[in-house]
Scaffold this motif. Structure first.
Motif, PDB file in Angstrom:
ATOM      1  N   MET A   1       0.853  -1.199   0.000  1.00 38.79           N
ATOM      2  CA  MET A   1       0.000   0.000   0.000  1.00 38.79           C
ATOM      3  C   MET A   1       0.882   1.239   0.000  1.00 38.79           C
ATOM      4  SD  MET A   1      -2.899   1.242   2.771  1.00 38.79           S
ATOM      5  CE  MET A   1      -3.953  -0.159   2.446  1.00 38.79           C
ATOM      6  N   ARG A   2       0.492   2.217  -0.779  1.00 40.32           N
ATOM      7  CA  ARG A   2       1.247   3.476  -0.846  1.00 40.32           C
ATOM      8  C   ARG A   2       0.379   4.618  -0.312  1.00 40.32           C
ATOM      9  NH1 ARG A   2       4.844   5.188  -5.936  1.00 40.32           N
ATOM     10  NH2 ARG A   2       6.237   3.820  -4.734  1.00 40.32           N
ATOM     11  N   ILE A   3       0.952   5.389   0.604  1.00 36.63           N
ATOM     12  CA  ILE A   3       0.273   6.531   1.209  1.00 36.63           C
ATOM     13  C   ILE A   3       1.122   7.770   0.980  1.00 36.63           C
ATOM     14  CG2 ILE A   3      -0.605   7.523   3.359  1.00 36.63           C
ATOM     15  CD1 ILE A   3      -0.754   4.572   4.400  1.00 36.63           C
ATOM     16  N   VAL A   4       0.497   8.849   0.533  1.00 37.91           N
ATOM     17  CA  VAL A   4       1.175  10.125   0.331  1.00 37.91           C
ATOM     18  C   VAL A   4       0.459  11.196   1.145  1.00 37.91           C
ATOM     19  CG1 VAL A   4       1.687  11.967  -1.328  1.00 37.91           C
ATOM     20  CG2 VAL A   4       2.119   9.578  -1.941  1.00 37.91           C
ATOM     21  N   SER A   5       1.237  11.970   1.892  1.00 39.38           N
ATOM     22  CA  SER A   5       0.722  13.136   2.605  1.00 39.38           C
ATOM     23  C   SER A   5       1.381  14.378   2.032  1.00 39.38           C
ATOM     24  CB  SER A   5       1.033  13.023   4.102  1.00 39.38           C
ATOM     25  OG  SER A   5       0.605  14.176   4.796  1.00 39.38           O
ATOM     26  N   LEU A   6       0.567  15.418   1.787  1.00 38.66           N
ATOM     27  CA  LEU A   6       1.106  16.630   1.171  1.00 38.66           C
ATOM     28  C   LEU A   6       0.245  17.832   1.524  1.00 38.66           C
ATOM     29  CD1 LEU A   6       2.984  18.097  -0.905  1.00 38.66           C
ATOM     30  CD2 LEU A   6       1.278  17.520  -2.645  1.00 38.66           C
ATOM     31  N   ASN A   7       0.890  18.906   1.947  1.00 36.67           N
ATOM     32  CA  ASN A   7       0.248  20.209   1.994  1.00 36.67           C
ATOM     33  C   ASN A   7       0.279  20.758   0.568  1.00 36.67           C
ATOM     34  OD1 ASN A   7      -0.091  23.088   2.056  1.00 36.67           O
ATOM     35  ND2 ASN A   7       0.310  23.080   4.250  1.00 36.67           N
ATOM     36  N   ALA A   8      -0.900  20.838  -0.047  1.00 34.54           N
ATOM     37  CA  ALA A   8      -0.983  21.178  -1.475  1.00 34.54           C
ATOM     38  C   ALA A   8      -0.819  22.662  -1.756  1.00 34.54           C
ATOM     39  CB  ALA A   8      -2.310  20.687  -2.044  1.00 34.54           C
ATOM     40  N   TRP A   9      -0.710  23.501  -0.700  1.00 32.54           N
ATOM     41  CA  TRP A   9      -0.396  24.928  -0.842  1.00 32.54           C
ATOM     42  C   TRP A   9      -1.415  25.653  -1.702  1.00 32.54           C
ATOM     43  CZ3 TRP A   9       4.579  27.265  -3.426  1.00 32.54           C
ATOM     44  CH2 TRP A   9       4.949  28.445  -2.769  1.00 32.54           C
ATOM     45  N   GLY A  10      -2.669  25.234  -1.603  1.00 35.00           N
ATOM     46  CA  GLY A  10      -3.706  25.888  -2.388  1.00 35.00           C
ATOM     47  C   GLY A  10      -3.557  25.717  -3.883  1.00 35.00           C
ATOM     48  N   GLY A  11      -2.728  24.739  -4.298  1.00 35.83           N
ATOM     49  CA  GLY A  11      -2.534  24.501  -5.731  1.00 35.83           C
ATOM     50  C   GLY A  11      -1.657  25.514  -6.428  1.00 35.83           C
ATOM     51  N   ARG A  12      -0.827  26.227  -5.668  1.00 35.07           N
ATOM     52  CA  ARG A  12      -0.017  27.292  -6.288  1.00 35.07           C
ATOM     53  C   ARG A  12       0.941  26.755  -7.350  1.00 35.07           C
ATOM     54  NH1 ARG A  12       2.622  31.319  -2.047  1.00 35.07           N
ATOM     55  NH2 ARG A  12       3.306  32.256  -4.023  1.00 35.07           N
ATOM     56  N   LEU A  13       1.393  25.511  -7.197  1.00 36.34           N
ATOM     57  CA  LEU A  13       2.239  24.884  -8.222  1.00 36.34           C
ATOM     58  C   LEU A  13       1.400  23.867  -8.993  1.00 36.34           C
ATOM     59  CD1 LEU A  13       5.627  24.445  -6.324  1.00 36.34           C
ATOM     60  CD2 LEU A  13       4.862  26.322  -7.771  1.00 36.34           C
ATOM     61  N   HIS A  14       0.282  24.338  -9.479  1.00 34.26           N
ATOM     62  CA  HIS A  14      -0.723  23.494 -10.103  1.00 34.26           C
ATOM     63  C   HIS A  14      -0.164  22.672 -11.261  1.00 34.26           C
ATOM     64  CE1 HIS A  14      -3.969  22.972 -13.156  1.00 34.26           C
ATOM     65  NE2 HIS A  14      -4.649  22.562 -12.110  1.00 34.26           N
ATOM     66  N   GLU A  15       0.686  23.269 -12.082  1.00 31.24           N
ATOM     67  CA  GLU A  15       1.156  22.583 -13.295  1.00 31.24           C
ATOM     68  C   GLU A  15       1.891  21.287 -12.979  1.00 31.24           C
ATOM     69  OE1 GLU A  15       3.734  23.443 -17.369  1.00 31.24           O
ATOM     70  OE2 GLU A  15       3.149  25.106 -16.067  1.00 31.24           O
ATOM     71  N   PRO A  16       2.848  21.260 -12.018  1.00 34.03           N
ATOM     72  CA  PRO A  16       3.460  19.976 -11.680  1.00 34.03           C
ATOM     73  C   PRO A  16       2.654  19.162 -10.662  1.00 34.03           C
ATOM     74  CG  PRO A  16       4.594  21.723 -10.513  1.00 34.03           C
ATOM     75  CD  PRO A  16       3.588  22.392 -11.411  1.00 34.03           C
ATOM     76  N   LEU A  17       1.798  19.819  -9.883  1.00 35.45           N
ATOM     77  CA  LEU A  17       1.098  19.128  -8.796  1.00 35.45           C
ATOM     78  C   LEU A  17       0.160  18.043  -9.310  1.00 35.45           C
ATOM     79  CD1 LEU A  17       0.204  18.868  -5.804  1.00 35.45           C
ATOM     80  CD2 LEU A  17      -1.500  20.638  -6.286  1.00 35.45           C
ATOM     81  N   ILE A  18      -0.716  18.386 -10.239  1.00 35.61           N
ATOM     82  CA  ILE A  18      -1.706  17.425 -10.702  1.00 35.61           C
ATOM     83  C   ILE A  18      -1.045  16.194 -11.322  1.00 35.61           C
ATOM     84  CG2 ILE A  18      -3.687  17.035 -12.203  1.00 35.61           C
ATOM     85  CD1 ILE A  18      -4.397  18.887  -9.951  1.00 35.61           C
ATOM     86  N   PRO A  19      -0.082  16.344 -12.250  1.00 39.13           N
ATOM     87  CA  PRO A  19       0.571  15.146 -12.802  1.00 39.13           C
ATOM     88  C   PRO A  19       1.281  14.313 -11.742  1.00 39.13           C
ATOM     89  CG  PRO A  19       1.030  17.048 -14.180  1.00 39.13           C
ATOM     90  CD  PRO A  19       0.365  17.575 -12.947  1.00 39.13           C
ATOM     91  N   TYR A  20       1.889  14.978 -10.758  1.00 40.20           N
ATOM     92  CA  TYR A  20       2.569  14.213  -9.708  1.00 40.20           C
ATOM     93  C   TYR A  20       1.587  13.336  -8.940  1.00 40.20           C
ATOM     94  CZ  TYR A  20       4.883  12.876  -5.433  1.00 40.20           C
ATOM     95  OH  TYR A  20       5.372  12.132  -4.384  1.00 40.20           O
ATOM     96  N   LEU A  21       0.464  13.902  -8.535  1.00 44.25           N
ATOM     97  CA  LEU A  21      -0.489  13.140  -7.736  1.00 44.25           C
ATOM     98  C   LEU A  21      -1.136  12.021  -8.544  1.00 44.25           C
ATOM     99  CD1 LEU A  21      -2.151  15.987  -5.637  1.00 44.25           C
ATOM    100  CD2 LEU A  21      -0.396  14.336  -4.913  1.00 44.25           C
ATOM    101  N   VAL A  22      -1.206  12.177  -9.858  1.00 44.66           N
ATOM    102  CA  VAL A  22      -1.665  11.080 -10.715  1.00 44.66           C
ATOM    103  C   VAL A  22      -0.577  10.020 -10.842  1.00 44.66           C
ATOM    104  CG1 VAL A  22      -2.366  10.457 -13.064  1.00 44.66           C
ATOM    105  CG2 VAL A  22      -3.304  12.514 -11.986  1.00 44.66           C
ATOM    106  N   ASP A  23       0.638  10.453 -11.175  1.00 48.39           N
ATOM    107  CA  ASP A  23       1.716   9.517 -11.490  1.00 48.39           C
ATOM    108  C   ASP A  23       2.254   8.780 -10.271  1.00 48.39           C
ATOM    109  OD1 ASP A  23       1.458  10.333 -14.110  1.00 48.39           O
ATOM    110  OD2 ASP A  23       3.201  11.668 -14.062  1.00 48.39           O
ATOM    111  N   VAL A  24       2.127   9.364  -9.081  1.00 49.39           N
ATOM    112  CA  VAL A  24       2.682   8.709  -7.893  1.00 49.39           C
ATOM    113  C   VAL A  24       1.925   7.428  -7.569  1.00 49.39           C
ATOM    114  CG1 VAL A  24       1.290   9.875  -6.120  1.00 49.39           C
ATOM    115  CG2 VAL A  24       3.654   9.186  -5.602  1.00 49.39           C
ATOM    116  N   ASP A  25       0.714   7.307  -8.077  1.00 40.82           N
ATOM    117  CA  ASP A  25      -0.043   6.051  -7.997  1.00 40.82           C
ATOM    118  C   ASP A  25      -0.243   5.594  -6.556  1.00 40.82           C
ATOM    119  OD1 ASP A  25      -1.447   4.020  -9.305  1.00 40.82           O
ATOM    120  OD2 ASP A  25       0.278   2.671  -9.270  1.00 40.82           O
TER     121      ASP A  25
END
Length: 267
Positions: A1-25
């Motif tokens: 099982m993989r668990i990720v915790s992240l303060n998303a900072w209101g999405g300020r780095l939206h461009e890399p954030l969304i792909p990372y959260l998808v790709d980290v699986d």
């Protein structure tokens, strides 16, 4: 099982954030500082506070839901305040989000405020309200439940030291976890705690048999280059002794926030 915790900072780095959260699986995503704004559409708004202006992704939660269709998602706001598009004001909610892959059914959960209470007419004065979420999942592959909890700890303008409010917060967090966790469960607790690693928060969480992976494994930085201050501690991930840690990483790259993502693989 993989668990990720992240303060998303209101999405300020939206461009890399969304792909990372998808790709980290990940099987479970525990996210803090998530924004949802009814009627604003997907795009940018601005948070204003005493001369400070910060861009916020207006509907980060909805964008994440669209990007992660294989997950059950819950959004838990702590407050509704104002974001702006020029002079136009939008009522916007701010809080936690939890994403759980549907292959791991949620068999129990609870949420509560660990500091303050919900504010419907502004973000409030500092230290602002904070909440926490706890879920109990079943791992079909291995045949046992896992309990996972996260919170966004209160921000005190005086610093990250021990205070009565933080003591109350930690005790409230433990009480919430005890509502969901069953004897013998593997337990993972994480989030942006906004405390120092020698704080009494960890003594209180220790009553659940939890050990922090950040400090116990020699990591001394949970921030990215977008954060310029000291100290560099804010985010933590703790586990009980029956959690078999395959790997743990405060992820340095890619940078998707001013906080590093904390990535745990367990079995």
């Amino acid at each position: 099982m993989r668990i990720v915790s992240l303060n998303a900072w209101g999405g300020r780095l939206h461009e890399p954030l969304i792909p990372y959260l998808v790709d980290v699986d990940a099987d479970v995503l525990c996210l803090q500082e998530v924004v949802r704004t009814q009627g604003a559409g997907n795009g940018w708004l601005v948070y204003r506070d005493h001369g400070v202006e910060l861009p916020q992704r207006a509907n980060l939660f909805e964008e994440l839901k669209a990007a992660l269709p294989a997950y059950d998602a819950v959004f838990l706001p702590v407050a509704r305040g104002d974001l702006f598009d020029g002079d136009r004001q939008h009522f916007s909610e701010f809080g936690l989000a939890t994403f759980v892959r549907r292959t791991h059914p949620v068999i129990a959960q609870a949420a509560a405020f660990v500091h303050g209470e919900f504010s419907s007419d502004g973000y409030g004065t500092h230290p602002r309200s904070r909440n926490a979420h706890c879920v109990r999942l079943f791992d079909y592959e291995r045949g046992y439940p896992v309990t996972i909890a996260h919170m966004h700890g209160l921000r005190d303008l005086e610093g990250k030291g021990d205070t009565p409010a933080r003591r109350h917060q930690a005790n409230a967090f433990v009480e919430l976890i005890r509502q969901v966790k069953q004897d013998g469960d593997r337990l993972v607790v994480c989030g942006d705690f906004n405390v120092l690693p020698d704080g009494e928060t960890f003594e209180i969480l220790g009553s659940l048999g939890l050990i922090d992976l950040v400090t116990s494994r020699g990591h001394d930085d949970t921030r990215t280059s977008h954060y310029k201050k000291q100290p560099r501690f804010a985010d933590y991930m703790l586990v009980t002794s029956n959690v078999e840690v395959v790997s743990f990483d405060p992820v340095a790259e890619p940078e998707v926030s001013d906080h590093r993502a904390l990535l745990l693989d367990l079995r």
